[in-house]
Scaffold this motif. Structure first.
Motif, PDB file in Angstrom:
ATOM      1  N   ILE A 141       0.871  -1.181   0.000  1.00 11.59           N
ATOM      2  CA  ILE A 141       0.000   0.000   0.000  1.00 11.59           C
ATOM      3  C   ILE A 141       0.902   1.224   0.000  1.00 11.59           C
ATOM      4  O   ILE A 141       1.707   1.398   0.916  1.00 11.59           O
ATOM      5  CB  ILE A 141      -0.926   0.033   1.227  1.00 11.59           C
ATOM      6  N   MET A 192      -2.428  -1.086  -3.830  1.00 15.79           N
ATOM      7  CA  MET A 192      -3.306   0.031  -3.494  1.00 15.79           C
ATOM      8  C   MET A 192      -2.483   1.296  -3.369  1.00 15.79           C
ATOM      9  O   MET A 192      -1.372   1.280  -2.833  1.00 15.79           O
ATOM     10  CB  MET A 192      -4.059  -0.229  -2.178  1.00 15.79           C
ATOM     11  N   THR A 251      -5.250  -0.585  -9.866  1.00 18.05           N
ATOM     12  CA  THR A 251      -5.239  -1.047  -8.480  1.00 18.05           C
ATOM     13  C   THR A 251      -6.377  -0.388  -7.724  1.00 18.05           C
ATOM     14  O   THR A 251      -6.965   0.595  -8.184  1.00 18.05           O
ATOM     15  CB  THR A 251      -3.930  -0.658  -7.765  1.00 18.05           C
ATOM     16  N   ASP A 252      -6.671  -0.899  -6.546  1.00 17.42           N
ATOM     17  CA  ASP A 252      -7.580  -0.190  -5.658  1.00 17.42           C
ATOM     18  C   ASP A 252      -6.913   1.105  -5.211  1.00 17.42           C
ATOM     19  O   ASP A 252      -5.688   1.236  -5.225  1.00 17.42           O
ATOM     20  CB  ASP A 252      -7.938  -1.055  -4.459  1.00 17.42           C
ATOM     21  N   TYR A 253      -7.718   2.065  -4.811  1.00 13.73           N
ATOM     22  CA  TYR A 253      -7.181   3.386  -4.495  1.00 13.73           C
ATOM     23  C   TYR A 253      -8.051   4.078  -3.457  1.00 13.73           C
ATOM     24  O   TYR A 253      -9.194   3.691  -3.210  1.00 13.73           O
ATOM     25  CB  TYR A 253      -7.102   4.256  -5.763  1.00 13.73           C
ATOM     26  N   LYS A 280      -7.399  -4.643   4.136  1.00 15.30           N
ATOM     27  CA  LYS A 280      -6.144  -4.480   3.402  1.00 15.30           C
ATOM     28  C   LYS A 280      -4.986  -4.665   4.373  1.00 15.30           C
ATOM     29  O   LYS A 280      -5.126  -4.513   5.578  1.00 15.30           O
ATOM     30  CB  LYS A 280      -6.060  -3.094   2.758  1.00 15.30           C
ATOM     31  N   ASP A 303      -5.429  -9.307  -1.851  1.00 21.36           N
ATOM     32  CA  ASP A 303      -4.352  -8.473  -2.403  1.00 21.36           C
ATOM     33  C   ASP A 303      -3.045  -9.111  -1.931  1.00 21.36           C
ATOM     34  O   ASP A 303      -2.658  -8.961  -0.764  1.00 21.36           O
ATOM     35  CB  ASP A 303      -4.441  -7.042  -1.886  1.00 21.36           C
ATOM     36  N   SER A 363      -4.634  -8.785  -7.254  1.00 21.82           N
ATOM     37  CA  SER A 363      -5.462  -7.694  -6.771  1.00 21.82           C
ATOM     38  C   SER A 363      -6.891  -8.192  -6.635  1.00 21.82           C
ATOM     39  O   SER A 363      -7.526  -8.560  -7.638  1.00 21.82           O
ATOM     40  CB  SER A 363      -5.401  -6.507  -7.742  1.00 21.82           C
TER      41      SER A 363
END
Length: 484
Positions: A54, A87, A115-117, A378, A388, A428
């Motif tokens: 992250i 992330m 990616t996740d954000y 996460k 992830d 992911s």
């Protein structure tokens, strides 16, 4: 939906290392144990299985001087996946239209993310609209607000504005972030250097000595303490600001520090390179420091006084950097690092013995997930967590080169560094997003991650502040002199 099982690997978490299989059902980790079975087998023999990284500090497609940072949410997150990061948390920079309009702009830009954000919201001015919109930003899933103590005349907020914003953060259960540099002193030093004819990239570092960062860090910590809120100091680069954080934490204050991978590895000699372009590509704020400061940051990560390693990824091309030829104050501030953060930290930290593998996971993933209140969704390999995951090959090697990077810029500040330890595969939310050098996640496959307000550190601090608040002393009237 088909299930996947990662078999044969060694799981490295922030708190322990153990051998186990990981069963993934859809987007979620369903089980961890021995001899698990599923529809698809991912062979992790000889590899480590770790939570996806992250990066809490990126500036993708950031507006600057009529241009934008070159990596957008498409190329930037592609680079992230290639480096094991699943992330990113970007910064929303509002204009005169207010926080909510800017937030919508960033949602539009982030639609390309692979990616996740999530986002931090910057507070760059102070008025009733900002005051009123802060809780609405929190309702949208953002629990952090960034304050610039530098960039006078642009992003900088004064102490009274920062204090008012910190108080508002306390009311709505959010946490303030600060860019700690004394903007007034920096502005003076910039003009002094230019007047003396010192206009090259090296003057950028001269104008921002460690003292201006240390002073601002101390001031921000005091203001946060008086406002009764936790504080997160971004891109800690020197021993002065680290000492401020260390001292505050020793007193029981809830202060967090974030060094950057660039500051851990690159030093101030980079600015003295005879090639103007080479030096200008490395201009960022705070600037690179000397080895003494660098060693202090490593010690902070090992001892726990610093918690998170980020990148401040804000990539401008060589052509954009040349805006500052003849005037270093016009060089766009920022470098890359999203693809290189984890391999470089593993190579320079774990393989040298400065960090344990577990401390590596804490610094790249778990700690920030806990700070941002998204753990264990996460930052964890646990049943129920998002899948992830990075399958990390500790023997894989490469030499970092701009020619092979996923980033859109035309250089790499880590050019020529050989790293050992690379992602073999990055997943992911259960999907194979990167494998054997190729980014497989499609553009737009990332999702926004909401972060609830009032995390545990905020609740604890508010309770303590209430218990220790000044109390009126009740006195017998006979012990009070008569008024005049």
């Amino acid at each position: 939906m088909a299930t996947k099982v990662i078999k044969g690997g060694t799981i490295i978490a922030a708190d322990r290392t153990y051998k186990a299989d990981v069963l993934i059902d859809g987007e979620i980790i369903a089980a961890i144990g021995a001899d698990l079975s599923g529809d698809e087998i991912i062979d992790a023999t000889g590899c480590y299985v770790m939570p996806g990284g992250i990066d809490p500090h990126t500036h993708l497609e950031m507006p600057f001087m009529g241009t934008y940072s070159t990596d957008d949410f498409d190329t930037g997150t592609a680079a992230a996946l290639a480096g094991g990061t699943t992330m990113v948390v970007d910064f929303v920079l509002p204009g005169s239209d207010g926080l909510l309009v800017a937030l919508q702009d960033w949602f539009q830009k982030a639609g390309k993310a692979r990616t996740d954000y999530s986002f931090h919201m910057a507070i760059t001015s102070w008025n009733k609209q900002v005051f009123d919109e802060m809780p609405k930003v929190v309702e949208r899933g953002i629990n952090t607000f960034k304050h610039f103590m530098a960039y006078k005349g642009a992003l900088m907020v004064d102490d009274d504005e920062m204090f008012a914003s910190f108080l508002r953060c306390g009311e709505i259960g959010a946490m303030p972030l600060v860019h700690a540099e004394n903007g007034d002193v920096v502005a003076h030093l910039q003009q002094k250097l230019l007047a003396e004819g010192n206009n090259g990239p090296e003057a950028h570092a001269y104008s921002r000595p460690p003292e201006v960062e240390g002073e601002a860090a101390n001031r921000a910590i005091m203001i946060a303490d008086q406002a009764g809120v936790p504080l997160y100091i971004v891109h800690v680069s020197c021993e002065q600001s680290h000492e401020a954080i260390r001292r505050a934490r020793a007193k029981g204050m809830r202060v967090y520090g974030e060094p950057l991978i660039q500051h851990l590895v690159l030093d101030e000699s980079e600015y003295k390179h005879e090639d103007w372009d080479y030096a200008a590509r490395r201009v960022m704020s705070p600037p690179f420091r000397d080895k003494i400061n660098q060693n202090g940051l490593w010690a902070g990560l090992a001892s726990g006084s610093l918690q998170v390693v980020a990148t401040d990824h804000c990539a401008f091309t060589t052509e954009q950097k040349r805006f500052g030829v003849g005037d270093f104050t016009k060089i766009p501030n920022g470098t890359g690092g999203l693809e290189d953060r984890m391999p470089v930290l593993w190579t320079k930290g774990v393989l040298t013995g400065r960090l344990t593998p577990n401390e590596f996971v804490a610094a790249t993933s778990t700690n920030i997930a806990q700070i941002l209140n998204i753990y264990p969704r996460k930052g964890a390999i646990l049943p129920g967590s998002d899948a992830d995951i990075v399958v990390w090959d500790p023997k894989a090697k490469k030499t970092i080169s701009a020619k092979t990077q996923k980033s859109a810029i035309d250089y790499n500040v880590f050019e020529g560094i050989e790293v050992t330890g690379l992602p073999r595969m990055t997943l992911s939310r259960g999907n194979i997003a990167f494998k054997d050098g190729e980014v497989l996640a499609p553009t737009g496959s990332g999702r926004f991650v909401e972060r609830e307000a009032n995390p545990s550190q905020n609740r604890a601090l508010s309770t303590w502040k209430e218990l220790t608040a000044p109390r009126r002393v009740e006195r017998d009237p006979k012990n009070i002199p008569a008024g005049v």
